[in-house]
Scaffold this active site. Structure first.
Site, PDB file in Angstrom:
ATOM      1  N   HIS A   1       0.729   1.389 -13.113  1.00 57.15           N
ATOM      2  CA  HIS A   1       1.500   0.235 -13.597  1.00 57.15           C
ATOM      3  C   HIS A   1       2.991   0.603 -13.578  1.00 57.15           C
ATOM      4  O   HIS A   1       3.365   1.685 -14.045  1.00 57.15           O
ATOM      5  CB  HIS A   1       1.058  -0.156 -15.006  1.00 57.15           C
ATOM      6  CG  HIS A   1       1.764  -1.374 -15.499  1.00 57.15           C
ATOM      7  ND1 HIS A   1       1.424  -2.646 -15.080  1.00 57.15           N
ATOM      8  CD2 HIS A   1       2.833  -1.519 -16.321  1.00 57.15           C
ATOM      9  CE1 HIS A   1       2.253  -3.514 -15.641  1.00 57.15           C
ATOM     10  NE2 HIS A   1       3.125  -2.857 -16.391  1.00 57.15           N
TER      11      HIS A   1
ATOM     12  N   GLY B   1       0.777  -1.234   0.000  1.00 57.43           N
ATOM     13  CA  GLY B   1       0.000   0.000   0.000  1.00 57.43           C
ATOM     14  C   GLY B   1       0.808   1.283   0.000  1.00 57.43           C
ATOM     15  O   GLY B   1       0.330   2.318   0.461  1.00 57.43           O
TER      16      GLY B   1
ATOM     17  N   ASP C   1      -4.133  -3.387 -18.930  1.00 55.05           N
ATOM     18  CA  ASP C   1      -3.146  -2.309 -19.100  1.00 55.05           C
ATOM     19  C   ASP C   1      -3.285  -1.595 -20.449  1.00 55.05           C
ATOM     20  O   ASP C   1      -2.335  -0.984 -20.939  1.00 55.05           O
ATOM     21  CB  ASP C   1      -1.703  -2.833 -18.934  1.00 55.05           C
ATOM     22  CG  ASP C   1      -1.457  -3.393 -17.544  1.00 55.05           C
ATOM     23  OD1 ASP C   1      -2.026  -2.860 -16.576  1.00 55.05           O
ATOM     24  OD2 ASP C   1      -0.696  -4.376 -17.429  1.00 55.05           O
TER      25      ASP C   1
ATOM     26  N   MET D   1      -3.964  -6.740  -7.193  1.00 59.44           N
ATOM     27  CA  MET D   1      -3.382  -7.829  -7.971  1.00 59.44           C
ATOM     28  C   MET D   1      -4.416  -8.772  -8.606  1.00 59.44           C
ATOM     29  O   MET D   1      -4.095  -9.912  -8.908  1.00 59.44           O
ATOM     30  CB  MET D   1      -2.389  -8.613  -7.102  1.00 59.44           C
ATOM     31  CG  MET D   1      -1.186  -7.797  -6.697  1.00 59.44           C
ATOM     32  SD  MET D   1      -0.311  -7.074  -8.126  1.00 59.44           S
ATOM     33  CE  MET D   1       0.849  -5.977  -7.323  1.00 59.44           C
TER      34      MET D   1
HETATM   35  C1  GAR Z   1       3.418  -1.127  -7.364  1.00 56.84           C
HETATM   36  O1  GAR Z   1       4.716  -1.119  -7.890  1.00 56.84           O
HETATM   37  C2  GAR Z   1       2.395  -1.095  -8.473  1.00 56.84           C
HETATM   38  O2  GAR Z   1       2.768  -0.274  -9.539  1.00 56.84           O
HETATM   39  C3  GAR Z   1       2.367  -2.537  -8.874  1.00 56.84           C
HETATM   40  O3  GAR Z   1       2.441  -3.242  -7.666  1.00 56.84           O
HETATM   41  C4  GAR Z   1       3.126  -2.470  -6.689  1.00 56.84           C
HETATM   42  C5  GAR Z   1       2.236  -2.321  -5.475  1.00 56.84           C
HETATM   43  O4  GAR Z   1       2.892  -1.664  -4.427  1.00 56.84           O
HETATM   44  N1  GAR Z   1       1.188  -2.833  -9.617  1.00 56.84           N
HETATM   45  C6  GAR Z   1       1.149  -3.698 -10.626  1.00 56.84           C
HETATM   46  O5  GAR Z   1       2.103  -4.365 -10.960  1.00 56.84           O
HETATM   47  C7  GAR Z   1      -0.200  -3.816 -11.329  1.00 56.84           C
HETATM   48  N2  GAR Z   1      -0.040  -4.411 -12.607  1.00 56.84           N
HETATM   49  P1  GAR Z   1       2.106  -0.957  -3.234  1.00 56.84           P
HETATM   50  O6  GAR Z   1       1.123  -1.972  -2.652  1.00 56.84           O
HETATM   51  O7  GAR Z   1       3.186  -0.623  -2.253  1.00 56.84           O
HETATM   52  O8  GAR Z   1       1.419   0.263  -3.768  1.00 56.84           O
END
Ligand code: GAR
Length: 211
Positions: free
Chosen positions: A112, A16, A153, A93
């Site tokens: 992304h 998060g 995406d 996710m």
């Molecule tokens: C982030 O890097 C986000 O861009 C990626 O997951 C991570 C979540 O981190 N999202 C994807 O890969 C979606 N395709 P967070 O929970 O610390 O925000």
């Protein structure tokens, strides 16, 4: 609190940090056309839930594993119950179906961790994205904030920011730098841009803007 603000739900699954960037932007006035009314986690153990609690924002879990084929129906019920007008996928996710998306057309945005159209689509999430970027040997990567449509995406790009890849980068070091330099910057700005547009539409474009 201005009731005319766009009611936002942030959907999360993990740490998060992007949710935190949105919370901080709301506190600092960067996000002002909308308010984060709800955090929905697909994972009961997500640290993002603590971040919501610390900020005094209601958080609920809608667990994909538990809900099975009722997952999206439960998600929609939860969002409608809270009268959500805009959705931000911030490290969420799960891929949402075209049917779900049609309930919130042009009201869902995603962050992304690459420069779309590179390293995106099915299977490209979290560290996998950075592993693929390093394996390919790109010298520049970054992040993209975009609308969500039925193509994974594939929705219209709102903002992008490039980040230089270092020769000694690991997937983890690249992920961290892209988050810090790009994601936490562009996601709140994209959120404000879209919330502002939705708020204007809600006002019918005729009333003078007030904060
Ligand atoms: C982030 O890097 C986000 O861009 C990626 O997951 C991570 C979540 O981190 N999202 C994807 O890969 C979606 N395709 P967070 O929970 O610390 O925000």
């Amino acid at each position: 609190m201005n009731s005319d603000k766009i009611k936002i739900a942030v959907l999360v699954s993990g740490g998060g940090t992007n949710l935190q960037a949105l919370i901080d932007a709301q506190r600092d006035g960067g996000l002002r056309s909308g308010e984060i009314a709800l955090v929905v986690s697909s994972n009961p153990g997500a640290y993002a839930i603590n971040r919501a609690a610390n900020a005094g924002i209601e958080a609920v879990t809608v667990c994909r594993k538990e809900m099975g084929d009722q997952f999206e129906a439960q998600l929609i019920r939860t969002l409608e119950k809270h009268q959500i007008e805009m959705i931000i996928l911030a490290g969420f996710m799960s891929i949402l179906s075209a049917d779900f998306i049609s309930h919130f057309t042009d009201r869902i945005i995603n962050i992304h961790p690459s420069l779309i159209p590179s390293f995106c689509g099915k299977g490209m999430y979290g560290l996998h994205v950075h592993e693929a970027a390093l394996a390919y040997g790109v010298k520049v990567s970054g992040a993209t904030a975009h609308y969500v449509n039925e193509v994974t995406d594939g929705g219209k790009i709102i903002l992008q920011k490039a980040v230089r890849v270092r020769q000694d980068d690991t997937p983890e070091s690249l992920q961290k730098r892209i988050m810090k330099q790009a994601e936490w910057d562009i996601l709140p700005r994209a959120a404000e841009q879209v919330a502002k547009k939705l708020r204007k539409e809600k006002r019918g474009g005729s009333r003078p803007a007030t904060e």
